[in-house]
Structure formats: C-alpha cells, structure tokens
Scaffold this motif. Structure first.
Motif, PDB file in Angstrom:
ATOM      1  N   VAL A 343       0.992  -0.794  -0.104  1.00  0.00           N
ATOM      2  CA  VAL A 343       0.252   0.057   0.004  1.00  0.00           C
ATOM      3  C   VAL A 343       1.103   1.453  -0.095  1.00  0.00           C
ATOM      4  O   VAL A 343       0.636   2.077  -0.225  1.00  0.00           O
ATOM      5  CB  VAL A 343      -0.422   0.032   1.387  1.00  0.00           C
ATOM      6  CG1 VAL A 343      -1.619   1.296   1.532  1.00  0.00           C
ATOM      7  CG2 VAL A 343      -1.528  -1.293   0.743  1.00  0.00           C
ATOM      8  N   LEU A 356      -7.648   3.676  -2.327  1.00  0.00           N
ATOM      9  CA  LEU A 356      -7.914   1.871  -3.160  1.00  0.00           C
ATOM     10  C   LEU A 356      -9.241   1.188  -3.076  1.00  0.00           C
ATOM     11  O   LEU A 356     -10.014   2.068  -2.737  1.00  0.00           O
ATOM     12  CB  LEU A 356      -7.466   1.596  -1.345  1.00  0.00           C
ATOM     13  CG  LEU A 356      -5.558   2.209  -1.239  1.00  0.00           C
ATOM     14  CD1 LEU A 356      -5.214   0.712   0.339  1.00  0.00           C
ATOM     15  CD2 LEU A 356      -4.285   1.660  -2.290  1.00  0.00           C
ATOM     16  N   LEU A 359      -9.530  -3.485  -1.313  1.00  0.00           N
ATOM     17  CA  LEU A 359      -8.536  -4.700  -0.195  1.00  0.00           C
ATOM     18  C   LEU A 359      -9.172  -6.017  -0.079  1.00  0.00           C
ATOM     19  O   LEU A 359      -9.783  -5.783   0.444  1.00  0.00           O
ATOM     20  CB  LEU A 359      -8.561  -3.831   0.767  1.00  0.00           C
ATOM     21  CG  LEU A 359      -6.732  -2.928   1.320  1.00  0.00           C
ATOM     22  CD1 LEU A 359      -7.457  -2.336   2.821  1.00  0.00           C
ATOM     23  CD2 LEU A 359      -5.725  -3.532   1.502  1.00  0.00           C
ATOM     24  N   TYR A 405      -7.970  -2.993   8.279  1.00  0.00           N
ATOM     25  CA  TYR A 405      -8.540  -1.793   7.534  1.00  0.00           C
ATOM     26  C   TYR A 405      -8.289  -0.947   8.106  1.00  0.00           C
ATOM     27  O   TYR A 405      -7.993   0.251   7.656  1.00  0.00           O
ATOM     28  CB  TYR A 405     -10.041  -2.555   7.340  1.00  0.00           C
ATOM     29  CG  TYR A 405     -10.680  -3.139   6.629  1.00  0.00           C
ATOM     30  CD1 TYR A 405     -10.051  -3.921   5.423  1.00  0.00           C
ATOM     31  CD2 TYR A 405     -12.523  -3.263   6.708  1.00  0.00           C
ATOM     32  CE1 TYR A 405     -10.788  -4.908   4.834  1.00  0.00           C
ATOM     33  CE2 TYR A 405     -12.832  -4.549   5.898  1.00  0.00           C
ATOM     34  CZ  TYR A 405     -11.588  -5.162   4.506  1.00  0.00           C
ATOM     35  OH  TYR A 405     -12.698  -5.834   3.938  1.00  0.00           O
ATOM     36  N   ASP A 409      -5.471   2.343   6.564  1.00  0.00           N
ATOM     37  CA  ASP A 409      -6.615   3.668   7.066  1.00  0.00           C
ATOM     38  C   ASP A 409      -5.622   4.935   7.641  1.00  0.00           C
ATOM     39  O   ASP A 409      -5.438   6.424   7.223  1.00  0.00           O
ATOM     40  CB  ASP A 409      -7.887   3.602   7.566  1.00  0.00           C
ATOM     41  CG  ASP A 409      -9.183   3.088   6.441  1.00  0.00           C
ATOM     42  OD1 ASP A 409      -8.213   2.575   4.970  1.00  0.00           O
ATOM     43  OD2 ASP A 409     -10.248   3.074   6.611  1.00  0.00           O
ATOM     44  N   VAL A 414      -3.061   8.427   2.274  1.00  0.00           N
ATOM     45  CA  VAL A 414      -4.618   6.632   1.616  1.00  0.00           C
ATOM     46  C   VAL A 414      -5.977   7.648   2.293  1.00  0.00           C
ATOM     47  O   VAL A 414      -5.712   7.758   3.422  1.00  0.00           O
ATOM     48  CB  VAL A 414      -4.180   5.578   2.488  1.00  0.00           C
ATOM     49  CG1 VAL A 414      -5.198   4.631   2.019  1.00  0.00           C
ATOM     50  CG2 VAL A 414      -2.981   4.511   2.020  1.00  0.00           C
ATOM     51  N   SER A 417      -9.576   3.326   1.800  1.00  0.00           N
ATOM     52  CA  SER A 417      -9.882   1.918   0.745  1.00  0.00           C
ATOM     53  C   SER A 417     -11.321   1.580   1.110  1.00  0.00           C
ATOM     54  O   SER A 417     -11.911   1.050   2.265  1.00  0.00           O
ATOM     55  CB  SER A 417      -9.047   1.264   2.195  1.00  0.00           C
ATOM     56  OG  SER A 417      -9.185   1.030   3.090  1.00  0.00           O
ATOM     57  N   HIS A 452     -16.170   1.725   4.606  1.00  0.00           N
ATOM     58  CA  HIS A 452     -15.291   0.919   2.903  1.00  0.00           C
ATOM     59  C   HIS A 452     -15.683   0.869   1.792  1.00  0.00           C
ATOM     60  O   HIS A 452     -15.584  -0.286   1.063  1.00  0.00           O
ATOM     61  CB  HIS A 452     -14.842  -0.162   3.377  1.00  0.00           C
ATOM     62  CG  HIS A 452     -14.039  -0.260   4.411  1.00  0.00           C
ATOM     63  ND1 HIS A 452     -12.255   0.614   4.799  1.00  0.00           N
ATOM     64  CD2 HIS A 452     -14.170  -0.061   6.218  1.00  0.00           C
ATOM     65  CE1 HIS A 452     -11.370   0.538   5.698  1.00  0.00           C
ATOM     66  NE2 HIS A 452     -12.836   0.152   6.306  1.00  0.00           N
TER      67      HIS A 452
END
Length: 605
Positions: A343, A356, A359, A405, A409, A414, A417, A452
């Motif tokens: 990542v 992203l 995932l 997760y 994050d 980022v 995600s 997410h």
C-alpha cells in the motif's frame, strides 16, 4: 512511470534482451494478455518468480499468429523451455457472451481492442512453437489450460473434449497457481533432466500405457475419455473424483485413458505459506504496463492498479465458479506487514489520489480464515466449507481483517480504502459458539458499510429459489434479505446514501422459468431494478457445467433439468427486466400458460 528504466521490465524484444547484456534466454513466456508487470497478472508473476531464481526470462505478449510467425521466432530458442498461458481469463469467456455472440472488446488488451488473441491460445500458440522448435519443451499453464487438464465439456464447440495436452501437443501442463511447480521444473531442466523424465507435483502429462510412473499412493482411475463420450453418467461420476481431489490436503494421483495414452495428473503441492505468498508480492514488479503501451489504455489494469490482493483461495465452493478448482479452497493470507508495504508503494505513486479501489481477494472477507483444528481439515474432501451450512470447525473471526483495514487507513496518503471484492454475508450472519467471533462479525459490518463502500457494495445472492441456490451451493435468500436490512439500517444511522448491488444468474442448471418469475417477484418487493445479471455460461471443470452437459448431479446422480437453447435462455433472462414495457405481455402470457396467476399478481399487481 517516473524513475523506471526500460530494463526494469522483463524484456519483450530482442533489443531489450541485448540492453541487459544477455546472449541467451532460459525461458520465454507467450501470453494471450498484454504485459502488465503487476502481481495480479499471471505471466508477470511467473516471469518474476523465475527471474528470482537467477534465470533469464522474456515475455512475448499477444504474439501475431496470423502472419509469418515472426513474433514466435524473434527471441530465438530458450535454454530450458517455452511457457504458454492464454491469459487471466479463459479465452472463450473473454471472446464470447453466454449466447455465443462475439464480444467487441478485450479488457486485457491495449485500448480494449478485440481480436488480439485467437480462440484457445494455449492450443494455437503451442502448436506453432512445436512446429517451429520441435525439440524445445513447451509447458502450458494458467486458467485455460488448468481447467482443461482432463476430459471436459466445451460449451462453445458443444462437445466433450479430451484433456488439452492431447490437442495442444504440449509436453507438460502446470495446473493451479504455478509458482512452486514452475520453479521445480526449471531446476530439473537446469540439472539436465529430460522433460520426459520429470515427475513433479501439480503437473499433468501424457504417457504411453506401459510407461506409468510408480506412485506411493493409491491412484484414482477415471472412466476413459471414450467411455465418457458414450455415457454422460460416467462423465458426471468422474467429476466428483476430480473435484474432491482438488480440495484435499493430501490428494491422490488421477489417471485417465485417452486414445492410446494416459493423462496423469499428479497431486498438487501443499498450499503456500503466508511468507511464501508475501515473497511473491514483494518481487520487483514495476506495477505498470510495459512502456510499449505508452499512452495506451488497458482496461483490466486500470481496474486493479490501485487495488491490493490480501489473500488467495476460496472455500465457498460455488457450483459455477472455477476459483477453488484453480486457487484451492484453503485460504493463504498475506501478512499485514507485506500488505502495508505494498500500500505504501502505491501511496507514493504520483498518480495516486488517495483511494484504494480494493483490499480483497476472491471473496472480500475470508482473510485469515481456516480450520480451528487443522487435523480435521486434512481428512476433509468437501468442496465447500460453508455449504449447506458453515462448518463448525471453520474459524470465521473477522477481527484480523478489521485490524488490517484500520492499519491501512492510517497510512500517510491514503484517504479511503474501498472493498471492491464480493462480500460473503453468510460468514457475517453465522452465529458461532464463541461470542467474540459474533461480535467481530457485527463490528466488521459496521466498519465495512460505514467506511469502505464507494457508494455501492457488491454481493452475490445469485438467485432467490431455495432449490436453485442448493444446486449453486449458495446460502438461502433469506440471509440476503437479512443482510440488506442491516445494510439499510447502518446507512440510515450514519446518514449514508449507499446502494447494495446484488448479482444474479439465469439459466443455471436446475433453474426453471417459474424460479425466474419468483426471483422477479421477490426483487420487485425489495425495490430492486437489477443491473448486475448474467446468463449462466458453462466453463470447464465446474460442477454446474457437468450438470449442464451430463444432465446429472455429480454427487447425487439425480437428473437435473437445464435451459439450453437460445430461446429458453432468453425466456429466463427477461424476468430480470420485468419492469420494461417490452417484456410485460410476454411474461404475463407465459405465466398464464403455466397457470401461475399468483406470480402475475406479485410481479404486476
């Protein structure tokens, strides 16, 4: 692609080979896909794995098979072998719709251009190479070859075909995820062994009947190809053995007589460890398409360029899916440290905008899941750990995934995600004896739905009929309805306006027209106007395909009725779109003939 040199990719031309100062190649890979140097693309993975063993490897992406064959000759003869892979998708699924209509694009080709690979590249490329270089071993692998390693039904030719080794003329077939066998093969050939002498796990090869190598286990001997041609029931019986052996910790060797030859399928290697999978993902991929595609658009790459694969394998065992047959049912999860490292590489890219796209893996929420007592798993040969119910020995704890997760994050750069892979809601709704596991499932749903989802969350109920879902090896539709209520409630609580996008299949074996009408009535009640739908497409080495072709359930041997003609398929498909005016009268008239006035009322009021 700033900061990279041309030599950071595996070479695709003679000039690039010379730039590296090489005067020979060990392995040349021919691929039906454009060359994207990314761990989601099989040819790149195999190339990088072989390179990590000190070998000189080149890739010829999408060679022209129609001209004077210069693409097949341009890099000369490899010292060890040619490798052939049709691409990330089965070429026939890539080329044709479920109604056998030619598609107008190809996601794995520059600018989505169609026509850059033949039908069955595994066969076409191999035959060309064997004609040009008869003494050089040709090894086939990838999804197309892997799923055709034994006698199989081909939907596009509407024929039972022999194992692909017979038609292609290849010397060896590597099935499944090929890192371990391809390294072992290269080592054997480097040590001077002939391809005819090599006998390693996770490979299939042809032998004369009197040349059967000795095995230390009891073999599974299938009905011959010729017997299956005469009797479809024998083909159905064969499939049960094939699927069971594909899902065992310690499988037996499988043998099938075809003509005057034997196809021998050796058992697979043990599943990779997390550390081994980490090492594959940490190979020096540029994570970009080769510079030859500069200013070109490769749709499949655009879709995954900011996604990270966190595990392999799937224990769902869905009847229509090839994932467990190819990747295995045992989940191999990458370690968090390796995922975080990947990542961070993406977050440092100048074109990364902070999001992203995924995932995930074959299923979004199977990360770190495995048997509580693995000695029980070693004896099991079931294709699914969650059908007809979730195995009591399966650890369904979502806590490691929630932790991952949150860790992702926190990475600088980022912003979000997203989870683009399909979510198994049956794992989330399962009630375990361990209350902490139940809490983790509830927490996961809040984390997933609250943080997410990029506006739309994909799930795959596939159907509403209990009998059809049983043929599919999918959970009850009531579970989908239960999950939808939770999804809607969390959205309301958090003031979110997100959609649940369900996937459905028509014309699956065991599905009748009344079942599709029932699906229309149920989805109308739930206020869905369906988008993500498809007709069932038979693909080699799935249980659904065996039911479609043979007319028998491979495990119960009961007869299974299936929509087969174009007209029957269209009749089922139209129920997805009951709300369109052009389908209304035909649906009503058909349901009247079926004496199903109750369904007319439920669909149209």
């Amino acid at each position: 692609m700033e900061g990279f040199k041309l030599t950071d990719w595996l070479p695709v031309t003679k000039k690039e080979v010379e730039l590296r100062g090489w005067d020979y190649l060990d392995v040349i890979i021919f691929s039906g896909d454009a060359y994207v140097d990314h761990p989601s693309f099989g040819a790149a993975v195999i190339g990088r794995v072989l390179e990590s063993q000190g070998l000189r490897v080149a890739i010829v992406p999408q060679p022209n098979w129609r001209d004077d064959l210069r693409d097949f000759k341009k890099l000369g003869t490899p010292r060890l072998f040619f490798a052939v892979a049709a691409g990330a998708m089965d070429s026939m699924v890539n080329h044709y719709t479920a109604n056998k209509r030619l598609r107008s694009d190809d996601a794995y080709t520059q600018d989505g251009r169609a026509g850059m690979r033949p039908d069955y590249p595994s066969i076409v490329y191999t035959r060309i190479l064997k004609e040009l270089f008869p003494r050089v071993p040709v090894v086939i692998g990838g999804i197309e070859a892997s799923m055709r390693r034994l006698a199989h039904y081909d939907y596009w030719q509407d024929q039972l075909k022999p194992g692909i080794l017979c038609e292609s003329g290849a010397d060896l077939l590597i099935y499944g995820m090929g890192e371990k066998p391809v390294v072992a093969l290269a080592e054997e050939l480097k040590n001077g062994r002939s391809i005819r002498e090599i006998n390693i796990p996770q490979t299939a090869f042809l032998k004369n009947k009197n040349e059967l190598p000795v095995s230390d286990k009891e073999d599974i001997v299938l009905f011959s190809y010729e017997e299956c041609l005469k009797d479809k029931l024998k083909q159905a019986k064969n499939f049960r053995h094939i699927e069971e052996q594909s899902n065992k910790y310690e499988a037996s060797r499988i043998i099938q007589e075809t003509g005057n030859k034997l196809i021998i399928v050796n058992p697979p290697y043990p599943a990779m460890t997390s550390e081994e999978l980490d090492r594959v993902h940490e190979l020096p991929f540029t994570r970009y398409p080769h510079p030859k595609y500069k200013n070109k658009h490769i749709p499949a790459y655009e879709m995954i360029k900011f996604s990270v694969n966190i595990h392999r394998g799937c224990f769902g065992g869905c009847a229509f899916c090839t994932i467990s047959a190819h990747q295995g049912k045992f989940i191999i999860s990458r370690n968090p440290e390796s995922i975080i490292k990947e990542v961070k590489i993406l977050a440092d890219r100048p074109d990364f905008k902070g999001y992203l796209s995924d995932l995930g893996g074959p299923s979004a929420n199977m990360y770190r899941m495995k048997g509580k007592d693995e000695t029980i798993c070693r004896k099991c040969k079931k294709s699914s750990c969650i059908h007809p119910g979730i195995c009591k020995n399966l650890n369904t704890d979502h806590a490691p995934l929630i932790s991952l997760y949150k860790e992702v994050d926190r990475i600088k750069g980022v912003k979000k995600s997203f989870i683009g892979s399909g979510v198994r809601y049956d794992l989330l709704l399962n009630r375990d004896e361990d209350e902490s596991i139940n809490r983790s499932a509830r927490e996961y749903m809040r984390e997933l739905i609250g943080h997410h989802v990029s506006g739309r969350l994909k799930v795959a109920p596939e159907h509403s009929s209990a009998s059809v879902l049983n043929y599919m090896r999918k959970p009850s539709f009531e579970q989908f309805e239960q999950f939808k209520k939770i999804f809607d409630r969390i959205n309301k609580e958090q003031n979110l306006r997100q959609q649940l996008i369900p996937y459905f299949i028509s014309s699956h074996p065991g599905c009748r027209e009344e079942d599709m009408a029932e699906l229309a009535a149920v989805t109308r009640k739930l206020d869905f106007k369906l988008e993500q739908v498809q007709d069932f497409t038979p693909t080699p080495m799935t249980m659904a395909t065996e039911m479609y072709y043979t007319g028998f359930h491979p495990y119960t041997l009961e007869k299974v009725v299936t929509a087969k003609t174009k007209e029957q398929k269209l009749e089922q498909r139209r129920y997805f779109f009951w709300y369109k005016p052009e389908y209304r009268s035909s649906i009503i008239n058909k349901l009247k003939r079926l004496n199903r006035f109750d369904l007319i009322k439920r669909i149209y009021g």
